[in-house]
Design an enzyme around this catalytic site. Sequence first.
Site, PDB file in Angstrom:
ATOM      1  N   TRP A  73       0.721  -1.529   0.242  1.00  0.00           N
ATOM      2  CA  TRP A  73       0.075   0.682  -0.319  1.00  0.00           C
ATOM      3  C   TRP A  73       0.898   1.421  -0.196  1.00  0.00           C
ATOM      4  O   TRP A  73       0.200   2.105  -0.182  1.00  0.00           O
ATOM      5  CB  TRP A  73      -0.874   0.004   1.307  1.00  0.00           C
ATOM      6  CG  TRP A  73      -2.263  -1.141   1.485  1.00  0.00           C
ATOM      7  CD1 TRP A  73      -2.240  -1.816   0.370  1.00  0.00           C
ATOM      8  CD2 TRP A  73      -2.686  -1.066   2.061  1.00  0.00           C
ATOM      9  NE1 TRP A  73      -3.638  -2.851   0.501  1.00  0.00           N
ATOM     10  CE2 TRP A  73      -3.667  -2.305   1.850  1.00  0.00           C
ATOM     11  CE3 TRP A  73      -3.265  -0.458   3.127  1.00  0.00           C
ATOM     12  CZ2 TRP A  73      -4.674  -2.734   2.414  1.00  0.00           C
ATOM     13  CZ3 TRP A  73      -4.356  -1.337   4.217  1.00  0.00           C
ATOM     14  CH2 TRP A  73      -4.927  -2.931   3.751  1.00  0.00           C
ATOM     15  N   HIS A 106      12.982  -2.688  -0.617  1.00  0.00           N
ATOM     16  CA  HIS A 106      11.954  -2.272  -1.913  1.00  0.00           C
ATOM     17  C   HIS A 106      12.474  -1.104  -2.403  1.00  0.00           C
ATOM     18  O   HIS A 106      13.899  -0.627  -2.075  1.00  0.00           O
ATOM     19  CB  HIS A 106      10.802  -1.721  -1.339  1.00  0.00           C
ATOM     20  CG  HIS A 106      10.070  -1.494  -2.334  1.00  0.00           C
ATOM     21  ND1 HIS A 106       9.996  -0.301  -3.398  1.00  0.00           N
ATOM     22  CD2 HIS A 106       8.554  -1.513  -3.471  1.00  0.00           C
ATOM     23  CE1 HIS A 106       8.731   0.170  -3.888  1.00  0.00           C
ATOM     24  NE2 HIS A 106       8.007  -1.541  -3.447  1.00  0.00           N
ATOM     25  N   GLU A 125      11.600  -7.014  -9.068  1.00  0.00           N
ATOM     26  CA  GLU A 125      10.929  -5.551  -9.554  1.00  0.00           C
ATOM     27  C   GLU A 125      11.329  -5.210 -10.661  1.00  0.00           C
ATOM     28  O   GLU A 125      12.510  -3.911  -9.699  1.00  0.00           O
ATOM     29  CB  GLU A 125      10.408  -5.289  -8.185  1.00  0.00           C
ATOM     30  CG  GLU A 125       9.668  -6.078  -7.179  1.00  0.00           C
ATOM     31  CD  GLU A 125       8.674  -4.426  -6.012  1.00  0.00           C
ATOM     32  OE1 GLU A 125       7.101  -4.859  -6.346  1.00  0.00           O
ATOM     33  OE2 GLU A 125       9.090  -4.187  -5.072  1.00  0.00           O
ATOM     34  N   GLY A 144       2.005  -3.294  -5.985  1.00  0.00           N
ATOM     35  CA  GLY A 144       0.991  -1.437  -5.770  1.00  0.00           C
ATOM     36  C   GLY A 144       0.216  -0.898  -6.071  1.00  0.00           C
ATOM     37  O   GLY A 144      -0.606  -1.557  -5.015  1.00  0.00           O
ATOM     38  N   GLY A 145       0.371  -0.184  -6.940  1.00  0.00           N
ATOM     39  CA  GLY A 145      -1.202   0.866  -6.858  1.00  0.00           C
ATOM     40  C   GLY A 145      -1.853  -0.488  -7.499  1.00  0.00           C
ATOM     41  O   GLY A 145      -3.544  -0.013  -6.648  1.00  0.00           O
TER      42      GLY A 145
HETATM   43  C1  PEP Z   1       5.716  -2.425  -6.169  1.00  0.00           C
HETATM   44  O1  PEP Z   1       6.078  -0.842  -5.687  1.00  0.00           O
HETATM   45  O2  PEP Z   1       6.509  -3.078  -5.069  1.00  0.00           O
HETATM   46  C2  PEP Z   1       4.737  -2.025  -6.874  1.00  0.00           C
HETATM   47  C3  PEP Z   1       5.604  -3.385  -7.493  1.00  0.00           C
HETATM   48  O3  PEP Z   1       4.361  -0.927  -7.915  1.00  0.00           O
HETATM   49  P1  PEP Z   1       3.457  -1.637  -8.527  1.00  0.00           P
HETATM   50  O4  PEP Z   1       2.236  -2.155  -8.803  1.00  0.00           O
HETATM   51  O5  PEP Z   1       1.946   0.286  -8.720  1.00  0.00           O
HETATM   52  O6  PEP Z   1       4.113  -1.136  -9.931  1.00  0.00           O
END
Ligand code: PEP
Length: 253
Positions: free
Chosen positions: A10, A98, A170, A237-238
């Site tokens: 979040w 992260h 990521e 995330g989003g």
């Molecule tokens: C994250 O920040 O771990 C992420 C995957 O963000 P988003 O899904 O918004 O790209």
Amino acid sequence: MRNRIAAANWKMNLTLDQACALAGTLVETLKSIDLGGKQVILATPYLYLSTVADIIKSNKNIFVAAQDCSEHLSGAYTGEVSATMLYSAGITHVIIGHSERRTYHQEKDEALKTKVENALTNNLKVIFCCGEQLSHREQMKHFNLIEGQLWHGLFHLDETQIINCAIAYEPVWAIGTGVTASPAQAAEMHSFIRKLLIEKYGESTANEISILYGGSCNEKNAAELFSNTDIDGGLIGGASLKADSFIKIIQSL
Ligand code: PEP
């Protein structure tokens, strides 16, 4: 058997009311969905952890995670929250490394290594993030970069410790940008990470470790990404801020 995981990050979003409403909707909706052994993890701001933990406690497949923890265990570190404190408050998981922490807080491998140790010593499960910048990929340095992040931040662990960790791959260029790694790009990196795990820990331990994909994963692309054998779920995330989207992602696991 490794876990299939949908982890929500979040970040610094939602008011307390909104966070409670979202957690409440997820619990209510997931009541009628058989998750089997699949896990849902909600990484909330520190301030909301205990409240959200209380809301989700009726569902044994849902957990809460902190988005970070201090490199120190206690003492004069204003504003910091330690792994000891998280465990004492009943929190079970923590995200470490992260890319937003690495970038905006200059978190380096050595500090991440200590955080991982502190978390595991305090019985927390770790989601360890790694990921390359676009420039690394353009220069074909992305495999080396990921290998370095894992060796410096995570691979000091022994077999009994690493099984309490999941890895989130990521790519930084995909986080919050709407640009997702293609299923082929994600699969290629996940199988590379699995290979590194096998080399370091052996096949059976490596096969116990979940590798999650993160970076603009949403309800439209999740199923295709998660269909790859080495992609065991996502760090979202989003799309985790909207109950409908996140539930569809969970259903894609
Ligand atoms: C994250 O920040 O771990 C992420 C995957 O963000 P988003 O899904 O918004 O790209």
